[in-house]
Design an enzyme around this catalytic site. Structure first.
Site, short mmCIF file in Angstrom:
data_model
loop_
_atom_site.label_atom_id
_atom_site.label_comp_id
_atom_site.label_asym_id
_atom_site.label_seq_id
_atom_site.Cartn_x
_atom_site.Cartn_y
_atom_site.Cartn_z
N ASN A 1 13.16 -28.62 18.91
CA ASN A 1 13.94 -27.79 17.98
C ASN A 1 14.57 -28.69 16.92
O ASN A 1 15.27 -29.63 17.23
CB ASN A 1 15.03 -27.03 18.75
CG ASN A 1 15.66 -25.94 17.92
OD1 ASN A 1 15.79 -26.05 16.69
ND2 ASN A 1 16.06 -24.86 18.56
N HIS B 1 19.10 -16.98 20.09
CA HIS B 1 18.08 -17.94 20.50
C HIS B 1 16.78 -17.18 20.74
O HIS B 1 16.79 -16.05 21.23
CB HIS B 1 18.56 -18.64 21.77
CG HIS B 1 17.62 -19.69 22.26
ND1 HIS B 1 17.22 -20.75 21.47
CD2 HIS B 1 16.99 -19.85 23.46
CE1 HIS B 1 16.40 -21.52 22.16
NE2 HIS B 1 16.24 -20.99 23.37
N ASP C 1 10.45 -22.28 26.05
CA ASP C 1 11.80 -22.29 25.51
C ASP C 1 12.04 -23.66 24.86
O ASP C 1 12.52 -24.59 25.50
CB ASP C 1 12.81 -22.03 26.64
CG ASP C 1 14.24 -21.88 26.13
OD1 ASP C 1 14.47 -22.10 24.93
OD2 ASP C 1 15.14 -21.56 26.94
N CYS D 1 14.02 -22.47 16.75
CA CYS D 1 13.49 -21.85 17.97
C CYS D 1 12.67 -20.61 17.64
O CYS D 1 11.70 -20.28 18.32
CB CYS D 1 14.62 -21.52 18.94
SG CYS D 1 15.93 -20.50 18.23
#
Length: 1132
Positions: free
Chosen positions: A219, A471, A488, A224
């Site tokens: 990131n 997020h 993630d 994200c």
């Protein structure tokens, strides 16, 4: 056997969730509420204590993964009432490979309740940094009626500081010891502990590739949203293969080529062992650091990126890939009910926007998408030769694409609250999606019925958070097997289907009731993590889409380039891993000083980052290192003498003393520790080599305390040059006059040339360079080893130089600044550069800019500073002479920029600052298009002055016409400015200023006449609520007492010059606060507008409902966008 499972998390009760603490050991534990009459508190869930599911917390350190291992431990305590110990520990039991025990305080932990905790049994012997995660329940069994067993659930990350966790006030002691309650029978108490242990990701040691076979994306700050989309696209192998086949060459640079950057990224995702950076890709988009810290919309990025790739694929072997994968078609139709007339229009789509509000699942959204709208009554359809007809309007699908992208409308504009909101409603989506259901209800008659539109879910993109940020991450099953993976950012974890589907439906979660003895209302909380985009793959195309992609699909030049990159990265990693075994020795020589002084540096002696580095094992004896130096520089060991550098109190860095013979017998590591108090991995040395007349090295001369090593720089004021001319020893008792002959020889001057000598003392924070007294000894002038003497010819009176002596030249060098000037109209491009001084005044700077632009009047230059973070001009220009020096103009917080923006004004800046410029749109009574005028007047002017200025610029309908100035915002009139209002505080940046003639009829209002607002609007029924959207130009209209709508309509039609056919379709409504009340021709309009002079009168208006035919951008494009400050752009 009953166990705690992740799905049965309970709200934590009252003050629980505390590690046990005894009064003598530490602070009093948290206490629950106590009623005024002293009765014990009723145990109620406390919402603020909710941690919820592990994924909700989503912290890097404690993300739980895998199915828990669980078991129940039963502890039977006999002679319970006779236990005299303050606390009791159960036997140790093992769950998930970890040792546990239950800890109780039979008489309470300083409270009148039983206190009970789960404890890590071997916490004192575990290694540093240990942690483990458990969900557990503790229970006191009711031995008479099991349904009255008291049980409490929680979860905790156990670690060294919190090795036990539980409930200080588990149950009142009065209830526990009451023989009639059934908790103690035959003086025996039974306690049960259900413990479920999940393995926890240790963020620092977790290896995504090893655990899952996949790697994540780093990131960059707020990327994200991009990472989740890129992972989704990468895991569509057909798409990945097409990207690999886009033509690129070995001469392309990834940061300048989107195809190469994407190929590089995909290759690394496929073959890297660790997470992959996206900086090259975002640079290829033309993004700077600021763009990477700006969160955008996944849906928007998806469209923009696919459009860009579609364009880049044109004319290549993969042309049309985007269409083949993602393009479907639907048909918009209007079909008359009573006559044979049908209008259709075919449109393509790459994704579908589905309503979430008011829809329980994807099928309900599709039902809504194809819902038939009836055009009847006042809303009849004009069917060419058939006139106005009742009709049906709708959408049907001609074909669906192999990869179906569904964008869920989780964000929408709430008109009543005037803000964007996130829809967190529960919304279900199936693993298999059948779009042929109910006899193909979604398909048009032209659809190819031989194609089976059965889809399987490939990925779920999730947004966790609210409207102002959050997020993004993605659940993907790359091969469409039963195994899901969560991507993630850098971490990839295995997940089950429930996590990927059901837990992303959104809606509310109800925590189960666990205290049957109390009448608690269940606690509900909104789940802010929910699906935002779904990707389905058609079953019949599955084998083609989920194809094999291997190295043969990747261009050879790309494989070679990326393998080389990988090897270099591996070398760096190895280098880093072994760094603790090595010392970096930086060896500066005369050659380095000669090369750098006057070119790269002016102050001190050398830039150590540009001298030769040796990477030497710490154990190596220094004498052995000298042999390495001999090999590298060709100087035998006996001719080498090394000096240690030292940082002085004035922040200069100079050779301080030669290494002693004893020090040279030590290891490199020992020597580095002695010489370097900062304890970094570097040792900096100066290598002294004496060269004889035959250019061969000589042994270093003996050095006594009386000998001082000095370094010399020569300054030429004519050429403005400073250069290094060598070093030599002087006696501390000697005087500078004794070395003048030697210095003249070094400089190439005649032996009798008069020279001035200066000592260069320091450069930070300001330059200090002082004339050396030639008649005083070096000792009395406090000259020591490593000092720098600068010298020059003695300037003659007739010689005029910019910088006549060493101190003035060094002052110039210290403060000179190359400034890049850009036109404010073209803020991304440098126009020209100027060499200026940080000490230049405001007048100096604008004068130099004016000279460069061949402008006679420097006061017409206006400068604007640069924002180092956004890489944009700051919003406000520099006021005339407010910035004292150039440095003041360049400083942005703690950074110094080298960019300024300029504009050339038509009048001097001091005059302009006394004026106010307003942008006013003039609406001529007889012309459709408004004309924009920039009105510039003194700040103390009034609105009346503005209108007089406009009168001088425009042609009025008659010479006595009067004007008024209005404030218009989003197609509503908010204000009529009084003629006497000062213009200084009028803001034309956010709302439009409109000037117009006052109609004659408005000047003679009767006592019962009203002036009302009239606005155009369209009405959209969206998300189960009606939304009104204004458009077009608002205006005022007089309404007379007892005037009907029919009379007013005639006046409105004349005013707006609307043809009869079109005007017949218009509807009229009275609107108050956005709610329409439709009017009939016979209605008396004035009865609706009873109140006069109501603040917010713009919210009561006569609305003209009709279609908006003017070209326009979408609503969100004009408003402040919900989470994202500016639209996604890919510039290259």
């Amino acid at each position: 056997m009953t166990i705690v499972t992740p799905q049965l998390l309970d709200q934590e009760d009252e003050e629980m969730l505390v590690p046990h603490t005894e009064l003598m050991e530490g602070p009093q534990p948290l206490q629950g509420p106590v009623a005024f009459d002293g009765t014990p508190p009723i145990e109620v869930p406390q919402p603020m204590e909710v941690v919820g599911k592990p994924e909700v917390a989503n912290t890097a350190e404690n993300q739980a993964v895998e199915e828990p291992q669980a078991s129940r431990f039963t502890w039977t305590i006999e002679n319970f009432s006779r236990q005299n110990n303050k606390k009791l520990y159960s036997d140790v039991f093992v769950v998930g490979g970890y040792k546990w025990r239950v800890l109780i305080f039979p008489k309470g932990n300083n409270v009148d309740h039983l206190s009970m905790y789960l404890d890590v049994a071997d916490s004192s012997s575990l290694p540093y940094g240990w942690s483990r995660y458990a969900q557990f329940s503790l229970a006191v069994v009711n031995q008479v009626h099991n349904k009255f067993t008291i049980k409490k659930d929680t979860q905790h990350q156990f670690h060294a500081r919190e090795s036990d966790w539980g409930f200080t006030s588990f149950m009142p002691l009065g209830d526990l010891y009451d023989p009639n309650r059934g908790y103690i029978i035959n003086d025996t108490c039974i306690i049960e502990a259900d413990v479920a242990v999940r393995k926890v990701i240790d963020y620092w040691t977790y290896d995504s590739k090893k655990e899952t076979g996949y790697v994540g994306l780093k990131n960059q700050g707020a990327t994200c949203y991009m990472n989740s989309l890129l992972q989704t696209l990468y895991h569509i192998p057909y798409f990945r293969k097409a990207v690999y086949h886009m033509p690129t060459t070995e001469n392309d640079i990834p940061s300048g080529s989107i195809p190469l950057a994407l190929q590089s990224l995909f290759y690394k995702l496929q073959y890297n062992e660790t997470s992959v950076a996206t900086k090259e890709l975002t640079k290829s988009f033309g993004w700077d650091t600021y763009d990477s810290f700006m969160q955008h919309d996944v849906q928007e990025l998806n469209r923009v990126l696919c459009e860009k790739l579609e364009d880049k694929m044109k004319g290549t072997v993969v042309e049309g890939t985007i269409q083949k994968l993602f393009e479907g078609h639907h048909m918009n139709y209007i079909e008359c009910v009573n006559v044979d007339f049908k209008s259709t229009r075919k449109e393509s789509f790459y994704d579908l926007q589905l309503d979430v509000k008011g829809c329980r699942d994807v099928y309900a959204s599709f039902d809504k998408y194809v819902e038939v709208e009836r055009l009847e009554g006042d809303n009849k359809y004009h069917a060419e030769a058939h006139g106005l007809q009742d009709a049906k309007k709708g959408v049907l699908f001609i074909d669906f694409p192999p990869v179906l992208q569904l964008q869920l409308k989780r964000f929408e504009y709430d008109f009543t609250r005037d803000t964007m909101v996130k829809i967190n409603d529960r919304y279900e989506f199936p693993l298999e999606l059948d779009l042929d259901r109910e006899n193909g209800k979604y398909l048009s008659p032209d659809a190819d019925k031989s194609v089976r539109n059965l889809y399987t879910l490939h990925s779920v993109l999730v947004h966790s958070g609210g409207v102002h940020g959050g997020h993004y991450y993605a659940f993907i099953r790359p091969t469409l097997s039963d195994q899901w993976f969560k991507f993630d950012d850098e971490r990839v974890t295995k997940e089950d289907m429930k996590r990927a589907l059901e837990e992303q439906y959104g809606g509310e979660e109800e925590l189960p009731q666990t205290n049957p003895g109390y009448n608690n209302a269940p606690f509900k909380f909104t789940k802010y993590s929910n699906a935002y985009m779904l990707v389905y793959v058609r079953e019949s195309d599955k084998d083609k889409i989920i194809c094999d992609v291997d190295e043969k699909d990747i261009a050879e030049h790309l494989r070679i380039r990326l393998k080389k990159e990988q090897e270099e990265k591996e070398d760096k990693r190895r280098y880093k891993a072994q760094a603790h075994l090595y010392t970096i020795i930086k060896v500066a020589r005369d050659a380095d000083l000669l090369e750098q002084i006057g070119k790269d540096i002016y102050f001190d002696l050398v830039d150590h980052d540009k001298v030769h580095n040796f990477r030497i094992q710490k154990q190596m004896p220094f004498n052995q290192f000298k042999e390495e130096v001999a090999k590298q520089f060709g100087v035998p060991v006996q001719f080498q003498r090394f000096w240690i550098w030292a940082k002085r109190q004035n922040h200069t860095y100079r050779p301080n003393r030669p290494l002693a013979a004893l020090e040279e017998t030590q290891s490199v590591g020992q020597l580095r520790e002695v010489s370097n108090k900062n304890n970094n991995a570097e040792l900096k040395l100066f290598l002294e080599i004496e060269i004889g007349p035959d250019l061969h090295p000589l042994p270093p001369p003996d050095k006594s305390k009386e000998d001082i090593l000095l370094f010399f720089k020569l300054y030429d004021p004519e050429k403005e040059e400073l250069r290094y001319v060598g070093r030599f020893f002087v006696k501390s008792s000697a005087k500078p006059t004794e070395i003048i002959l030697k210095l003249n020889e070094r400089a190439g001057f005649s032996p009798d040339e008069e020279i001035e000598l200066y000592e260069e003392i320091k450069s930070e924070p300001s330059v200090m360079c002082e004339r050396l007294d030639k008649r005083s000894s070096f000792r009395s002038s406090q000259i020591e080893d490593g000092d720098i003497i600068c010298f020059q010819k003695l300037p003659k009176a007739e010689e005029k130089y910019r910088y006549a002596d060493v101190p003035s030249f060094l002052e110039y060098v210290k403060n000179r600044q190359i400034v890049h000037f850009r036109s404010l109209d073209r803020p991304k491009e440098d126009d020209f550069c100027l060499e200026l001084s940080k000490l230049h005044t405001y007048d100096d700077v604008v004068e130099r800019v004016a000279q460069k632009l061949n402008l006679d009047d420097p006061s017409k230059i206006r400068l604007t500073p640069h924002n180092c973070y956004s890489q944009q001009p700051k919003p406000h220009p520099i006021k005339y002479r407010v910035a004292e020096h150039l440095l003041d103009m360049l400083v942005h917080y703690n950074q110094v920029s080298d960019i300024l923006y300029y504009e050339v004004l038509d009048i001097p800046l001091p005059e302009l600052q006394c004026l106010k410029t307003l942008k006013v749109a003039f609406h001529h009574a007889n012309k459709e298009e408004p004309v924009i005028h920039n009105i510039r007047l003194p700040k103390q002017s009034t609105v009346g002055d503005v209108l007089n200025e406009i009168k001088s610029k425009v042609t009025l309908s008659h010479e006595n016409a009067e004007l008024r100035l209005l404030e218009v915002f989003y197609h509503k009139i908010y204000k009529i400015f009084p003629l006497t209002e000062k213009i200084e505080n009028i803001n034309d940046q956010y709302w439009t200023l409109r000037a117009e003639e006052i109609p004659e009829e408005e000047k003679n209002l009767g006592p019962q006449d009203r002036l009302i607002h009239v606005y155009h609007f369209t009405k959209e029924a969206a998300q189960n609520q009606m939304q009104v959207q204004n458009f077009g130009e608002p205006f005022f209209l007089i309404i007379h007492e007892n005037e009907t709508l029919a009379d007013m309509k005639a006046r409105i039609q004349r005013k707006l010059e609307v043809p009869d056919e079109e005007f017949s379709k218009w509807k009229f409504a009275f609107l108050s606060l956005g709610r329409p009340e439709y009017l009939q021709d016979s209605d008396i309009v004035s009865s609706r507008f009873q109140r006069r002079d109501v603040y917010g009168a713009w919210e009561q208006y006569l609305g003209l409902e009709h279609s908006d035919t003017t070209p326009k951008r979408s609503f969100t494009a004009n408003q402040n966008r919900h989470t994202f400050e500016k639209p996604v752009k890919i510039y290259n």
